[in-house]
Design a protein around this motif. Sequence first.
Motif, mmCIF file in Angstrom:
data_model
loop_
_atom_site.group_PDB
_atom_site.id
_atom_site.type_symbol
_atom_site.label_atom_id
_atom_site.label_comp_id
_atom_site.label_asym_id
_atom_site.label_seq_id
_atom_site.Cartn_x
_atom_site.Cartn_y
_atom_site.Cartn_z
ATOM 1 N N PRO A 1 23.571 2.146 73.406
ATOM 2 C CA PRO A 1 24.513 1.423 74.251
ATOM 3 C C PRO A 1 23.874 0.455 75.248
ATOM 4 O O PRO A 1 24.572 -0.337 75.852
ATOM 5 C CB PRO A 1 25.264 2.533 74.977
ATOM 6 C CG PRO A 1 24.343 3.692 74.960
ATOM 7 C CD PRO A 1 23.532 3.561 73.719
ATOM 8 N N TYR B 1 25.255 -2.289 79.603
ATOM 9 C CA TYR B 1 25.520 -0.984 79.018
ATOM 10 C C TYR B 1 26.930 -0.979 78.453
ATOM 11 O O TYR B 1 27.869 -1.380 79.132
ATOM 12 C CB TYR B 1 25.382 0.115 80.081
ATOM 13 C CG TYR B 1 25.697 1.488 79.571
ATOM 14 C CD1 TYR B 1 24.764 2.212 78.861
ATOM 15 C CD2 TYR B 1 26.947 2.059 79.794
ATOM 16 C CE1 TYR B 1 25.056 3.480 78.379
ATOM 17 C CE2 TYR B 1 27.248 3.324 79.316
ATOM 18 C CZ TYR B 1 26.296 4.030 78.610
ATOM 19 O OH TYR B 1 26.587 5.267 78.132
ATOM 20 N N GLU C 1 29.665 1.556 76.415
ATOM 21 C CA GLU C 1 29.991 2.888 75.934
ATOM 22 C C GLU C 1 30.156 2.868 74.420
ATOM 23 O O GLU C 1 30.702 1.925 73.860
ATOM 24 C CB GLU C 1 31.284 3.397 76.570
ATOM 25 C CG GLU C 1 31.172 3.681 78.049
ATOM 26 C CD GLU C 1 30.401 4.945 78.361
ATOM 27 O OE1 GLU C 1 30.308 5.830 77.492
ATOM 28 O OE2 GLU C 1 29.893 5.036 79.480
ATOM 29 N N THR D 1 33.912 12.577 75.400
ATOM 30 C CA THR D 1 33.459 13.133 76.668
ATOM 31 C C THR D 1 33.842 14.570 76.809
ATOM 32 O O THR D 1 34.642 15.102 76.149
ATOM 33 C CB THR D 1 34.047 12.349 77.862
ATOM 34 O OG1 THR D 1 35.425 12.136 77.636
ATOM 35 C CG2 THR D 1 33.311 11.074 78.064
#
Length: 72
Positions: free
Chosen positions: A2, A64, A66, A72
């Motif tokens: 990522p 960055y 995801e 999660t």
Amino acid sequence: MPLHNRLKEHRARLGVNQQQMGAMAGVSRQTISQIERGDYSPSVTLALRLAKLCGVAVEDIFSYEEDPDETT
């Protein structure tokens, strides 16, 4: 991975090769190469040092994203 980067573009703008960038940042040419290929994520300290050398914000070099497949 990522973490994406534009280090190669910024290094080229400065007109330095990987060896020179590594020497300026206090790391090896191999480390610069691995960062540019996305095989190595630099420490926060190194990322900030590289951004300062390039005269840009760290966000201009590193971003960055995801991974949408991760839960999660």
